[in-house]
Write a protein that holds these residues in place. Sequence first.
Motif, PDB file in Angstrom:
ATOM      1  N   ARG A  36       0.829  -1.198   0.000  1.00 41.81           N
ATOM      2  CA  ARG A  36       0.000   0.000   0.000  1.00 41.81           C
ATOM      3  C   ARG A  36       0.870   1.257   0.000  1.00 41.81           C
ATOM      4  N   SER A  37       0.407   2.295  -0.710  1.00 46.66           N
ATOM      5  CA  SER A  37       1.219   3.489  -0.920  1.00 46.66           C
ATOM      6  C   SER A  37       1.423   4.308   0.354  1.00 46.66           C
ATOM      7  N   ASP A  38       0.520   4.185   1.319  1.00 51.98           N
ATOM      8  CA  ASP A  38       0.652   4.932   2.577  1.00 51.98           C
ATOM      9  C   ASP A  38       1.361   4.098   3.639  1.00 51.98           C
TER      10      ASP A  38
ATOM     11  N   ASP B 208       1.247  -7.675  -0.407  1.00 43.75           N
ATOM     12  CA  ASP B 208       0.994  -6.785  -1.541  1.00 43.75           C
ATOM     13  C   ASP B 208      -0.451  -6.307  -1.464  1.00 43.75           C
ATOM     14  N   VAL B 209      -0.767  -5.278  -2.211  1.00 51.54           N
ATOM     15  CA  VAL B 209      -2.113  -4.696  -2.117  1.00 51.54           C
ATOM     16  C   VAL B 209      -3.213  -5.680  -2.498  1.00 51.54           C
ATOM     17  N   ASP B 210      -2.899  -6.667  -3.332  1.00 50.36           N
ATOM     18  CA  ASP B 210      -3.915  -7.616  -3.776  1.00 50.36           C
ATOM     19  C   ASP B 210      -3.833  -8.951  -3.034  1.00 50.36           C
ATOM     20  N   GLU B 211      -3.070  -9.004  -1.953  1.00 47.24           N
ATOM     21  CA  GLU B 211      -2.913 -10.234  -1.184  1.00 47.24           C
ATOM     22  C   GLU B 211      -3.586 -10.121   0.175  1.00 47.24           C
ATOM     23  N   ARG B 212      -3.973 -11.256   0.712  1.00 42.18           N
ATOM     24  CA  ARG B 212      -4.456 -11.263   2.085  1.00 42.18           C
ATOM     25  C   ARG B 212      -3.250 -11.376   3.009  1.00 42.18           C
ATOM     26  N   GLY B 213      -3.440 -11.025   4.255  1.00 42.50           N
ATOM     27  CA  GLY B 213      -2.358 -11.108   5.233  1.00 42.50           C
ATOM     28  C   GLY B 213      -2.710 -10.305   6.468  1.00 42.50           C
ATOM     29  N   GLU B 214      -2.067 -10.629   7.579  1.00 45.04           N
ATOM     30  CA  GLU B 214      -2.401 -10.014   8.862  1.00 45.04           C
ATOM     31  C   GLU B 214      -1.344  -9.022   9.360  1.00 45.04           C
ATOM     32  N   ALA B 215      -0.280  -8.818   8.588  1.00 42.86           N
ATOM     33  CA  ALA B 215       0.827  -7.991   9.084  1.00 42.86           C
ATOM     34  C   ALA B 215       0.392  -6.592   9.483  1.00 42.86           C
TER      35      ALA B 215
ATOM     36  N   GLU C 162       1.712 -15.779   5.066  1.00 44.28           N
ATOM     37  CA  GLU C 162       1.773 -15.774   3.609  1.00 44.28           C
ATOM     38  C   GLU C 162       0.405 -16.045   2.989  1.00 44.28           C
ATOM     39  N   SER C 163       0.216 -15.468   1.818  1.00 44.45           N
ATOM     40  CA  SER C 163      -1.096 -15.538   1.169  1.00 44.45           C
ATOM     41  C   SER C 163      -1.401 -16.901   0.572  1.00 44.45           C
ATOM     42  N   ASP C 164      -0.387 -17.740   0.373  1.00 37.88           N
ATOM     43  CA  ASP C 164      -0.621 -19.042  -0.265  1.00 37.88           C
ATOM     44  C   ASP C 164      -0.790 -20.174   0.745  1.00 37.88           C
TER      45      ASP C 164
END
Length: 384
Positions: A17-19, A229-236, A200-202
């Motif tokens: 994400r850009s921000d 990445d912006v199009d991935e899921r994740g909890e970070a 990880e998203s996978d």
Amino acid sequence: MSARTRGVWIWKLSEIRSDYLDKLVECQVQRVYLKVFDGKFKGKLQPTFWDWQCSAEIIHQFQSLGIQVYGWGYHYGTSDVEQQVAKVKQALACGLDGYILDLEKEVEDRSTHPNVEKLLVTLRPLVKEGTLGYTSFGHPGLHPNVPWQMLDEYCDIALPQIYFEKFTFMLTTSEEVKDCLDAHKRLGLTKPILPIWGDESDTAKPASAAELQDYLSNFPGSSIWRIPDVDERGEAWNLVYSDFELPKLTRILSRGSKGDDVKALQKVLNARGFNAGTVDGDFGPKTEAGVKAFQTEADITVDGEVGAQTWTALGGKFKEAQLVKFGDLSEREKQEVEAGFYFPPKLGSRYPQIHPIQPLKNGAEMLDNDRGIFKKPICLLLPI
């Protein structure tokens, strides 16, 4: 900042994400591990400095917010050691706080070990003591051909990839994590362990935010792989990374104050998600805004100043006052006190760390809850 600072890993800066800077502050991140090198380029062996996401300007953007930047690079155990070192040196010249070598399946081939050792020997003097690390498989016992003892000899810290969300070798996650850590001990590895928890998203059965937070909080120095990445899921982005400890405060901080205690204030505000701007030790309008935002959320007096009440709410300690009798003062100090009510600096150089105020008039006895009270000629309150 502690060597065991919690952090998060970044693979491709342009894909998140850009921000991200604002979000890192919100999540109270104090260290990022940024990819700055790879031994391949477009699938071919070619040591490459990732200058598109590692520059002095980019590194400064993180560091100005109190966020350390450790660079990391993937190494293949190849013989082109001089080229690898040259590219890593370019990254280090950007102002990195440390460097982590990522060494995995390729170095299970024992023929690569002389190359690995040459790389470590050459990099060792280039990286500040305490900040050279390696990352590899989470369980050394399952990958016996990795040169573990060699890595332990030359590096300062170990960052095993304990991606428990993908593990299946024991019944419970806690058993798997413990066995990974115990495996390091069984091999006689001695360097501090800063585990990496996978996100990880996978992953078929991804770890929950609550589970990741539990391990992140309970293991100082641990980190999360990786920011999605912006199009991935994740909890970070849904975790809290702070572990900052405030020093004891000895004065009132307000607009115009300068010093290391102001830097500490800016760091802890940023770490708690209240953007105080650049960590430069100068209490300016951004720092004041961060203080007021914190005071509002903490339900304490909102005045933009930091004294005992605010500092304590931030998790620090305020230097206690001690009653000093008027008779214990020097003759010059007594004369100064007789002339009015003063903070200690007006009495000379014995108490240089206390913030001065102007003399009070009309026998005023109290300023506010954050300041000492001076009443002539009986006594005054001084810090100890």
